[in-house]
Enzyme design. Structure first.
Site, PDB file in Angstrom:
ATOM      1  N   VAL A  60    -117.930  44.509  -2.696  1.00 13.39           N
ATOM      2  CA  VAL A  60    -116.928  44.440  -3.760  1.00 13.39           C
ATOM      3  C   VAL A  60    -115.452  44.200  -3.035  1.00 13.39           C
ATOM      4  O   VAL A  60    -114.652  43.468  -3.775  1.00 13.39           O
ATOM      5  CB  VAL A  60    -117.031  45.994  -4.564  1.00 13.39           C
ATOM      6  CG1 VAL A  60    -115.730  45.735  -5.466  1.00 13.39           C
ATOM      7  CG2 VAL A  60    -118.277  45.860  -5.212  1.00 13.39           C
ATOM      8  N   CYS A  61    -115.359  44.929  -2.145  1.00  9.01           N
ATOM      9  CA  CYS A  61    -113.940  44.973  -1.443  1.00  9.01           C
ATOM     10  C   CYS A  61    -113.521  43.665  -1.108  1.00  9.01           C
ATOM     11  O   CYS A  61    -112.262  43.467  -1.520  1.00  9.01           O
ATOM     12  CB  CYS A  61    -114.075  45.793  -0.044  1.00  9.01           C
ATOM     13  SG  CYS A  61    -114.323  47.384  -0.312  1.00  9.01           S
ATOM     14  N   PRO A  62    -114.047  42.573  -0.612  1.00 10.45           N
ATOM     15  CA  PRO A  62    -113.426  41.237  -0.314  1.00 10.45           C
ATOM     16  C   PRO A  62    -112.945  40.648  -1.517  1.00 10.45           C
ATOM     17  O   PRO A  62    -112.075  39.698  -1.451  1.00 10.45           O
ATOM     18  CB  PRO A  62    -114.531  40.646   0.395  1.00 10.45           C
ATOM     19  CG  PRO A  62    -115.794  41.143   0.246  1.00 10.45           C
ATOM     20  CD  PRO A  62    -115.453  42.540  -0.048  1.00 10.45           C
TER      21      PRO A  62
END
Length: 195
Positions: A60-62
């Site tokens: 999810v982070c990128p």
């Protein structure tokens, strides 16, 4: 430490970061040329968007980091600086940026809070020892004006962060779903009309 909230002063910091911009265009003579110091004094008198993510090399982070990157010019147009922070070290940040297509040209610094001091001071260090998925909008007086924390499995809405910044900078009363260019609420007129 408790989660920072509206009106709190944002903590001071002095951290190492991977430089913003296209990594392939950095005039690097040695590995340290890809890194910079980022301090709270660097952006005194400016709006700041400071967002935290749990871990590099995740899923999810990128998507969120890239979304902040795509809107970076919009934030810059509003005299706001974006800083992304996690507890990973600067070398991990560098490798992730170098390997992930959506992060290679990220225009803002990826900050390493390896000692977890800023993450803890903001109240977003979770039981796993990593940052919660949190966003802070900090005004030119270093005062927190917006806080958002979502579950680790749910990405934030970067367009909403920009919308809230616009509303805060309008210095007016802004209705639900207000967008830049929409009329604001004139409380005086509403009160006068009610009498």
């Amino acid at each position: 430490m408790a989660l920072l909230t509206i009106g709190d002063q944002f903590p001071e910091y002095d951290l190492t970061a991977v430089v913003g911009g296209d990594l392939s265009k950095v005039d690097a003579k040695q590995p340290d040329d890809y890194f910079t110091r980022v301090t709270s004094k660097d952006y005194e008198g400016k709006w700041r968007i400071i967002f935290f993510w749990p871990k590099d090399f995740t899923f999810v982070c990128p998507t969120e980091i890239a979304a902040f990157g795509k809107l970076n010019e919009d934030f810059e147009d509003r005299d706001a600086k974006v800083l992304g922070v996690s507890v990973d070290n600067e070398f991990v940040h560098f490798q992730w940026r170098a390997q992930h297509e959506d992060l290679k040209t990220l225009p803002f610094p990826m900050v390493s809070d390896l000692k977890r001091e800023l993450t803890a001071a903001c109240g977003v260090l979770n039981a796993d020892g990593v940052a919660d998925r949190a966003t802070f909008i900090v005004d030119p007086n270093n005062e927190v004006q917006f806080v958002s924390v979502t579950a680790g499995s749910v990405g934030r809405n970067v367009d909403e962060v920009l919308r809230v910044l616009d509303a805060l900078q309008s210095d007016e009363l802004c209705a639900c779903n207000w967008k830049k260019g929409d009329p604001t609420i004139n409380a005086g007129e509403l009160l006068a009309g009610a009498v």
